[in-house]
Design a protein around this motif. Structure first.
Motif, PDB file in Angstrom:
ATOM      1  N   GLU A 153       0.813  -1.647   0.169  1.00  0.00           N
ATOM      2  CA  GLU A 153      -0.207  -0.020   0.248  1.00  0.00           C
ATOM      3  C   GLU A 153       0.904   1.381   0.201  1.00  0.00           C
ATOM      4  O   GLU A 153       0.573   2.522  -0.649  1.00  0.00           O
ATOM      5  N   LEU A 204       2.670   1.694  -3.288  1.00  0.00           N
ATOM      6  CA  LEU A 204       1.906   1.961  -4.943  1.00  0.00           C
ATOM      7  C   LEU A 204       1.404   3.425  -4.225  1.00  0.00           C
ATOM      8  O   LEU A 204       2.163   4.170  -5.224  1.00  0.00           O
ATOM      9  N   ALA A 205       1.687   4.206  -2.590  1.00  0.00           N
ATOM     10  CA  ALA A 205       1.156   5.591  -3.000  1.00  0.00           C
ATOM     11  C   ALA A 205       2.446   6.468  -3.455  1.00  0.00           C
ATOM     12  O   ALA A 205       1.950   6.985  -4.265  1.00  0.00           O
ATOM     13  N   TYR A 206       3.721   5.979  -2.815  1.00  0.00           N
ATOM     14  CA  TYR A 206       4.810   6.891  -3.071  1.00  0.00           C
ATOM     15  C   TYR A 206       4.923   6.669  -4.099  1.00  0.00           C
ATOM     16  O   TYR A 206       5.488   7.608  -5.027  1.00  0.00           O
ATOM     17  N   LEU A 207       5.085   5.529  -4.962  1.00  0.00           N
ATOM     18  CA  LEU A 207       5.096   5.247  -6.698  1.00  0.00           C
ATOM     19  C   LEU A 207       4.647   6.358  -7.138  1.00  0.00           C
ATOM     20  O   LEU A 207       4.515   7.257  -8.404  1.00  0.00           O
ATOM     21  N   GLN A 208       3.044   5.990  -6.683  1.00  0.00           N
ATOM     22  CA  GLN A 208       1.964   6.729  -7.651  1.00  0.00           C
ATOM     23  C   GLN A 208       2.031   8.861  -7.753  1.00  0.00           C
ATOM     24  O   GLN A 208       2.271  10.231  -8.562  1.00  0.00           O
ATOM     25  N   SER A 209       3.204   9.449  -6.359  1.00  0.00           N
ATOM     26  CA  SER A 209       3.321  10.468  -6.062  1.00  0.00           C
ATOM     27  C   SER A 209       4.655  11.079  -7.037  1.00  0.00           C
ATOM     28  O   SER A 209       4.802  12.065  -7.479  1.00  0.00           O
ATOM     29  N   ALA A 225       5.069   9.837 -10.024  1.00  0.00           N
ATOM     30  CA  ALA A 225       3.877   9.276 -11.494  1.00  0.00           C
ATOM     31  C   ALA A 225       4.644  10.403 -12.305  1.00  0.00           C
ATOM     32  O   ALA A 225       4.766  10.744 -13.764  1.00  0.00           O
ATOM     33  N   LEU A 265       5.496  -3.593  -9.872  1.00  0.00           N
ATOM     34  CA  LEU A 265       4.876  -2.011 -10.183  1.00  0.00           C
ATOM     35  C   LEU A 265       6.149  -1.125 -11.132  1.00  0.00           C
ATOM     36  O   LEU A 265       4.910  -0.422 -12.050  1.00  0.00           O
ATOM     37  N   LYS A 266       6.944  -0.542  -9.982  1.00  0.00           N
ATOM     38  CA  LYS A 266       7.513   0.224 -11.137  1.00  0.00           C
ATOM     39  C   LYS A 266       7.620   0.079 -12.406  1.00  0.00           C
ATOM     40  O   LYS A 266       7.378   0.570 -13.260  1.00  0.00           O
ATOM     41  N   MET A 284       3.741   0.282 -13.878  1.00  0.00           N
ATOM     42  CA  MET A 284       3.344   2.150 -14.152  1.00  0.00           C
ATOM     43  C   MET A 284       4.575   2.479 -14.873  1.00  0.00           C
ATOM     44  O   MET A 284       3.508   3.359 -15.532  1.00  0.00           O
TER      45      MET A 284
END
Length: 359
Positions: free
Chosen positions: A310, A313-318, A320, A351-352, A355
């Motif tokens: 969790e 995911l949140a950090y990689l979304q930040s 992107a 995930l990286k 994304m």
């Protein structure tokens, strides 16, 4: 795209097929403690890079520090600690086992200008034949038509001096022996220029690298005025040589809170941070939004990698939006520690890749 084209286009804000895929390596304990590595016989970073399928990236190094080095040797054992002399002549206390830790330094070979004059004459001679570079051999190993990015190392103007003098020693030198300290900086610059003069124009480089590690969680060890007055003029000399040979990307490996130094870095030609520690500084996006022309390599908070899917995911979304616009390559913000579980690390890599188009 080949790795070289991908790297150059991404770092210069041009369109690219997918994000350049790299990591900054691992603690030595990971190779012993991660089942992922043990079961596949992975014992070093080069093997791990191949195992994970990372994009290749290489750097050419010169001999621009102590030469000849001091003899590495164990001086004595004190219980579970060893007293050792390292390659820089420092006497340090280290664990007797395999546990990685920062050494406790006991003494430096340089505390006075007289010490520096002696060591400089013995081990910092610019035209020492040992500093001659096999340019032909390097050219054969890294041909012009290579498909990977190649960097040229530009050493250190003050971080290695900090190592040599110790944390306390460099503070005393700044206060008590400023002329000695500036002469040490000038000598470092001359040694790097010697390397550059041998290599620039003989090979084509895609970027330059540097190392300082002169900051901690409250900013630089020495005041920004010292960097502006003493260090920046040397950076500018090096930057001029780089840019005259088409190298306009120069990253600096400097841990800690670099924000007080960042304007000086950028004014001096250093326009990229690597591997960019987050917790002692800020989210990469904060600086990328604030400084036009800044690039960052790294900046994935290793603390989030410990927390699980969790948080990852949140950090990689930040991150992107910054990956998409270019000038930013995400990877762990230092060598990945063993308390990041292999499961979390594999989730992060998968995930990286998903994304940022690396699948």
């Amino acid at each position: 795209m080949a790795a070289r084209e991908r790297f150059n286009r991404q770092m210069h804000g041009q369109s690219f097929d997918r994000c350049f895929h790299m990591e900054f390596g691992y603690w030595e304990e990971n190779y012993r403690e991660w089942d992922l590595f043990v079961e596949h016989g992975i014992t070093n970073e080069a093997q791990a890079n191949v195992f994970f399928g990372f994009d290749p990236i290489e750097i050419v190094w010169g001999n621009h520090w102590i030469s000849p080095a001091f003899e590495e040797k164990v001086l004595e054992r004190r219980g579970d600690k060893l007293i050792v002399q390292n390659r820089e002549g420092l006497i340090a206390e280290v664990p007797a086992g395999n546990h990685s830790t920062i050494p406790h330094y006991i003494s430096s070979p340089i505390t006075t200008p007289e010490d520096w004059a002696r060591i400089k004459a013995e081990r910092f001679v610019v035209d020492d034949p040992a500093r001659s570079i096999d340019v032909e051999g390097i050219s054969k190993r890294h041909p012009q038509d290579r498909d990977y990015p190649l960097g040229i190392d530009c050493g250190s103007m003050i971080g290695k001096i900090r190592d040599l003098l110790t944390f306390e020693g460099i503070c005393y030198a700044w206060s008590d022996y400023p002329d000695m300290l500036e002469d040490m900086v000038e000598t470092c610059c001359l040694l790097v220029e010697n390397t550059l003069d041998q290599l620039l124009g003989k090979l084509t480089f895609d970027f330059a690298s540097g190392w300082e590690d002169i900051c901690f969680n409250h900013g630089p060890i020495l005041p920004p005025s010292f960097f502006r007055d003493v260090i920046a003029p040397r950076y500018k000399r090096i930057s001029s040589k780089l840019r005259n040979h088409g190298i306009n990307l120069w990253y600096m490996d400097c841990d800690g809170d670099v924000r007080p130094l960042l304007p000086i870095f950028m004014e001096s030609g250093i326009n990229c941070l690597f591997p960019y520690e987050v917790n002692s500084c800020a989210h990469p996006g904060v600086l990328l939004d604030q400084y036009e022309g800044l690039r960052i390599m790294g900046g994935v908070d290793k603390m989030q990698l410990k927390e699980g899917p969790e948080a990852i995911l949140a950090y990689l979304q930040s991150l992107a939006p910054y990956v998409a616009r270019g000038g930013y390559i995400p990877f762990c913000d230092h060598r990945c520690p063993p308390d990041v579980s292999p499961a979390n690390y594999l989730y992060y890599l998968d995930l990286k890749e998903k994304m940022f188009g690396m699948e």
